[in-house]
Design a protein around this motif. Structure first.
Motif, mmCIF file in Angstrom:
data_model
loop_
_atom_site.group_PDB
_atom_site.id
_atom_site.type_symbol
_atom_site.label_atom_id
_atom_site.label_comp_id
_atom_site.label_asym_id
_atom_site.label_seq_id
_atom_site.Cartn_x
_atom_site.Cartn_y
_atom_site.Cartn_z
ATOM 1 N N LYS A 1 0.844 -1.208 0.000
ATOM 2 C CA LYS A 1 0.000 0.000 0.000
ATOM 3 C C LYS A 1 0.877 1.256 0.000
ATOM 4 O O LYS A 1 0.573 2.247 -0.660
ATOM 5 C CB LYS A 1 -0.914 0.010 1.232
ATOM 6 C CG LYS A 1 -2.131 -0.861 1.056
ATOM 7 C CD LYS A 1 -3.034 -0.746 2.255
ATOM 8 C CE LYS A 1 -4.197 -1.745 2.144
ATOM 9 N NZ LYS A 1 -4.921 -1.880 3.403
ATOM 10 N N LEU A 2 1.950 1.156 0.749
ATOM 11 C CA LEU A 2 2.886 2.277 0.839
ATOM 12 C C LEU A 2 3.542 2.552 -0.515
ATOM 13 O O LEU A 2 3.653 3.702 -0.954
ATOM 14 C CB LEU A 2 3.963 1.914 1.873
ATOM 15 C CG LEU A 2 4.733 3.045 2.523
ATOM 16 C CD1 LEU A 2 3.810 4.032 3.204
ATOM 17 C CD2 LEU A 2 5.716 2.470 3.537
ATOM 18 N N MET A 3 3.937 1.477 -1.171
ATOM 19 C CA MET A 3 4.572 1.607 -2.495
ATOM 20 C C MET A 3 3.574 2.226 -3.480
ATOM 21 O O MET A 3 3.939 3.077 -4.288
ATOM 22 C CB MET A 3 4.999 0.233 -3.022
ATOM 23 C CG MET A 3 5.914 -0.523 -2.107
ATOM 24 S SD MET A 3 7.638 -0.386 -2.515
ATOM 25 C CE MET A 3 7.777 -1.329 -3.986
ATOM 26 N N GLU A 4 2.331 1.794 -3.372
ATOM 27 C CA GLU A 4 1.287 2.306 -4.258
ATOM 28 C C GLU A 4 1.065 3.796 -3.993
ATOM 29 O O GLU A 4 0.957 4.593 -4.917
ATOM 30 C CB GLU A 4 0.010 1.512 -4.018
ATOM 31 C CG GLU A 4 -0.944 1.539 -5.203
ATOM 32 C CD GLU A 4 -2.232 0.793 -4.882
ATOM 33 O OE1 GLU A 4 -2.154 -0.270 -4.256
ATOM 34 O OE2 GLU A 4 -3.304 1.315 -5.240
ATOM 35 N N LYS A 5 1.020 4.130 -2.706
ATOM 36 C CA LYS A 5 0.796 5.526 -2.298
ATOM 37 C C LYS A 5 1.843 6.460 -2.907
ATOM 38 O O LYS A 5 1.522 7.546 -3.383
ATOM 39 C CB LYS A 5 0.849 5.601 -0.765
ATOM 40 C CG LYS A 5 0.708 6.996 -0.187
ATOM 41 C CD LYS A 5 0.828 6.962 1.331
ATOM 42 C CE LYS A 5 1.021 8.339 1.904
ATOM 43 N NZ LYS A 5 1.346 8.298 3.345
ATOM 44 N N TYR A 6 3.094 6.012 -2.893
ATOM 45 C CA TYR A 6 4.172 6.875 -3.393
ATOM 46 C C TYR A 6 4.545 6.577 -4.851
ATOM 47 O O TYR A 6 5.476 7.179 -5.383
ATOM 48 C CB TYR A 6 5.407 6.741 -2.503
ATOM 49 C CG TYR A 6 5.204 7.344 -1.136
ATOM 50 C CD1 TYR A 6 5.081 8.727 -0.982
ATOM 51 C CD2 TYR A 6 5.106 6.549 -0.006
ATOM 52 C CE1 TYR A 6 4.885 9.289 0.258
ATOM 53 C CE2 TYR A 6 4.913 7.104 1.250
ATOM 54 C CZ TYR A 6 4.799 8.472 1.375
ATOM 55 O OH TYR A 6 4.606 9.042 2.611
ATOM 56 N N GLY A 7 3.842 5.652 -5.464
ATOM 57 C CA GLY A 7 4.110 5.330 -6.871
ATOM 58 C C GLY A 7 5.468 4.671 -7.081
ATOM 59 O O GLY A 7 6.090 4.830 -8.126
ATOM 60 N N ILE A 8 5.927 3.942 -6.074
ATOM 61 C CA ILE A 8 7.218 3.246 -6.197
ATOM 62 C C ILE A 8 6.965 1.825 -6.680
ATOM 63 O O ILE A 8 6.104 1.134 -6.151
ATOM 64 C CB ILE A 8 7.974 3.244 -4.844
ATOM 65 C CG1 ILE A 8 8.306 4.686 -4.429
ATOM 66 C CG2 ILE A 8 9.247 2.409 -4.933
ATOM 67 C CD1 ILE A 8 8.883 4.824 -3.036
ATOM 68 N N LYS A 9 7.712 1.432 -7.689
ATOM 69 C CA LYS A 9 7.505 0.099 -8.252
ATOM 70 C C LYS A 9 8.700 -0.796 -7.993
ATOM 71 O O LYS A 9 9.841 -0.350 -8.012
ATOM 72 C CB LYS A 9 7.263 0.195 -9.764
ATOM 73 C CG LYS A 9 5.897 0.752 -10.092
ATOM 74 C CD LYS A 9 5.739 0.959 -11.574
ATOM 75 C CE LYS A 9 4.415 1.678 -11.837
ATOM 76 N NZ LYS A 9 4.346 2.218 -13.184
ATOM 77 N N GLU A 10 8.414 -2.080 -7.803
ATOM 78 C CA GLU A 10 9.481 -3.078 -7.678
ATOM 79 C C GLU A 10 10.076 -3.300 -9.069
ATOM 80 O O GLU A 10 9.404 -3.093 -10.075
ATOM 81 C CB GLU A 10 8.891 -4.428 -7.211
ATOM 82 C CG GLU A 10 8.396 -4.436 -5.796
ATOM 83 C CD GLU A 10 9.488 -4.725 -4.779
ATOM 84 O OE1 GLU A 10 10.678 -4.680 -5.147
ATOM 85 O OE2 GLU A 10 9.132 -4.967 -3.618
ATOM 86 N N MET A 11 11.303 -3.742 -9.114
ATOM 87 C CA MET A 11 11.867 -4.126 -10.414
ATOM 88 C C MET A 11 11.468 -5.567 -10.674
ATOM 89 O O MET A 11 11.527 -6.385 -9.752
ATOM 90 C CB MET A 11 13.401 -4.088 -10.351
ATOM 91 C CG MET A 11 13.985 -2.736 -10.571
ATOM 92 S SD MET A 11 15.766 -2.852 -10.412
ATOM 93 C CE MET A 11 16.242 -2.937 -12.125
ATOM 94 N N ASN A 12 11.053 -5.859 -11.893
ATOM 95 C CA ASN A 12 10.728 -7.263 -12.134
ATOM 96 C C ASN A 12 11.999 -8.058 -12.453
ATOM 97 O O ASN A 12 13.029 -7.492 -12.815
ATOM 98 C CB ASN A 12 9.644 -7.431 -13.204
ATOM 99 C CG ASN A 12 10.083 -6.961 -14.557
ATOM 100 O OD1 ASN A 12 11.167 -7.294 -14.979
ATOM 101 N ND2 ASN A 12 9.255 -6.181 -15.226
ATOM 102 N N GLU A 13 11.888 -9.360 -12.297
ATOM 103 C CA GLU A 13 13.043 -10.257 -12.440
ATOM 104 C C GLU A 13 13.781 -10.079 -13.768
ATOM 105 O O GLU A 13 15.005 -10.051 -13.810
ATOM 106 C CB GLU A 13 12.573 -11.720 -12.331
ATOM 107 C CG GLU A 13 12.439 -12.212 -10.902
ATOM 108 C CD GLU A 13 13.785 -12.403 -10.203
ATOM 109 O OE1 GLU A 13 14.690 -13.008 -10.792
ATOM 110 O OE2 GLU A 13 13.917 -11.921 -9.069
ATOM 111 N N ASP A 14 12.979 -9.903 -14.852
ATOM 112 C CA ASP A 14 13.603 -9.788 -16.173
ATOM 113 C C ASP A 14 14.478 -8.548 -16.260
ATOM 114 O O ASP A 14 15.586 -8.581 -16.819
ATOM 115 C CB ASP A 14 12.520 -9.733 -17.270
ATOM 116 C CG ASP A 14 11.830 -11.079 -17.437
ATOM 117 O OD1 ASP A 14 12.386 -12.074 -16.916
ATOM 118 O OD2 ASP A 14 10.761 -11.129 -18.068
#
Lengths: 259, 156
Positions: free
Chosen positions: B26-39
């Motif tokens: 939720k926190l990541m969504e709130k700040y628009g931070i995205k995880e890096m995908n494996e590829d």
């Protein structure tokens, strides 16, 4: 145990080099044989912060076979040793990887802690610096872009098998528009090692070519970095209390010749 | 280690005790931070390391390079046949040996007397150029890799 710690940030301009230089001096002050390797070629200002610019022999000369590693090691403040990189580590990696490994091995013979000041971003130079280390300290400001980039750096470091010690939050402002310490810890999933306040004294010290922990050891920034250094090596540190006398009393004392 | 060291840090620590645990997504969504995908992660690391190669990869590259070189050599007039062998070494960086045997259509007696050895030298140079072009085309991002190959040409 010899330690190779890379200080990385992801985003540029978060104060990574300042933290690296001051942390190096702090560790040296605690009696650790510390060497800082400047791998941030694009923004090679580690020497400027330490007041050691314009050195002729760099790591590049060593890896080209033109100089020995001993010739590229310079004595800095507080007994800290510094090796200016001089060229992209990636460029060296391609051609002179064996010599780089040899150089690091030689450095580590007389060094307790090797700090690598990694370039910002995730270009080849940055990745080469990260891959060369065993441990990583992330540096970020409490802003979204900085944390987002720190997260990417952390993920890459994990993939490269580097152990993340934690994150240093730099330029903390107690401003509600920024992320809290708890939020940063949750997003990055690493412990917060230190919180360094936003401090104009840091820029002033850099302008004088002196690390802040030498120029102003009583400042909150200096205390925070000294504490970080102490924590890294399991030492105890007693913060130096700032002078609490007011400007007027100092002036009066000065006029009366008591200072 | 692991805890903030100044006042703001301890204030936050107090807040932490009082408040609910934060949901990371939720926190990541709130700040628009995205995880890096494996590829993306793998691609980035490959770009640094030049890509890790297993034995199958090496064999595929050898075969592809061999066929490309062979095809190009057959574009040279008067080549009756050719055998191309590519041996890659990917221990640290990619390097290799390329051995080429060429069957060349001989000219008449007069031409041979006039200087066939010169023609053979030219042909050898032409073949080496073709091989180097194929290597560069195959490793477009690392054209300097061509210097890591030994190219041997035998003309019969």
């Amino acid at each position: 145990m010899k330690r190779v710690i890379v200080v990385a940030s992801g985003k540029g301009g978060v104060g990574k080099t300042t933290i690296t230089a001051n942390l190096g001096v702090a560790l040296s002050t605690f009696g650790e044989e510390t060497l800082v390797l400047d791998a941030d070629v694009a923004m090679a200002n580690l020497e400027l912060i330490l007041g050691m610019e314009g050195k002729s022999i760099t790591l590049h000369d060593v890896l080209s076979g033109d100089a020995s590693i001993e010739d590229a090691i310079y004595e800095g403040p507080g007994g800290l040793k510094v090796v200016p990189a001089g060229i992209s580590l990636e460029g060296l990696r391609k051609i002179k990887l064996d010599r780089l490994e040899e150089a690091l091995e030689t450095i580590l013979q007389d060094t307790d802690i090797l700090l690598i000041d990694a370039p910002a971003g995730l270009e080849k130079d940055a990745l080469a610096s990260i891959a060369a280390a065993q441990e990583m300290i992330l540096v970020t400001t409490p802003e979204v872009p900085s944390i987002s980039d720190a997260l990417k750096t952390k993920i890459i470091a994990n993939k490269l098998g580097v152990d993340i010690i934690g994150v240093v939050i730099n330029r903390e402002l107690h401003d509600k528009t920024f992320l809290t310490i708890e939020e940063i810890e949750t997003i990055l999933e690493v412990p917060v090692l230190a919180v360094i306040p936003d401090d104009p004294e840091v820029s002033r010290a850099s302008a004088f070519g002196e690390p802040i922990i030498v120029k102003n050891p009583k400042s909150p920034t200096s205390n925070a970095i000294m504490q970080l250094g102490a924590d890294l090596i399991g030492e105890k540190y007693q913060p130096i209390e700032p002078d609490k006398k007011g400007v007027i009393s100092k002036l009066v004392e000065g006029l009366l010749g008591r200072r | 280690m692991g805890s903030p060291k100044n006042d703001s840090a301890s204030n936050d620590a107090e807040t932490k005790v009082q408040s609910e645990p934060i949901d990371r997504s939720k926190l990541m969504e709130k700040y628009g931070i995205k995880e890096m995908n494996e590829d993306d992660v793998d691609e980035l690391i490959d770009s640094y390391s030049g890509g890790s190669l297993n034995e199958d990869d090496v064999e595929k590259i050898e075969l592809t390079l061999m066929n490309k070189i062979k095809k190009s050599i057959f574009g040279i007039p008067k080549i009756k046949g050719t055998e191309v062998m590519v041996f890659l070494d990917s221990a640290s960086e990619i390097s290799g040996d390329i051995n080429i045997i060429i069957e060349y259509e001989r000219k008449g007696l007069l031409s041979r007397l006039m200087g066939e050895s010169k023609d053979i030298d030219n042909l050898r140079r032409q073949v080496i150029n073709i091989v180097q072009i194929e290597i560069k085309k195959s490793f477009r991002k690392f054209p300097e890799i061509v210097d890591k190959f030994n190219i041997n040409v035998e003309i019969n």
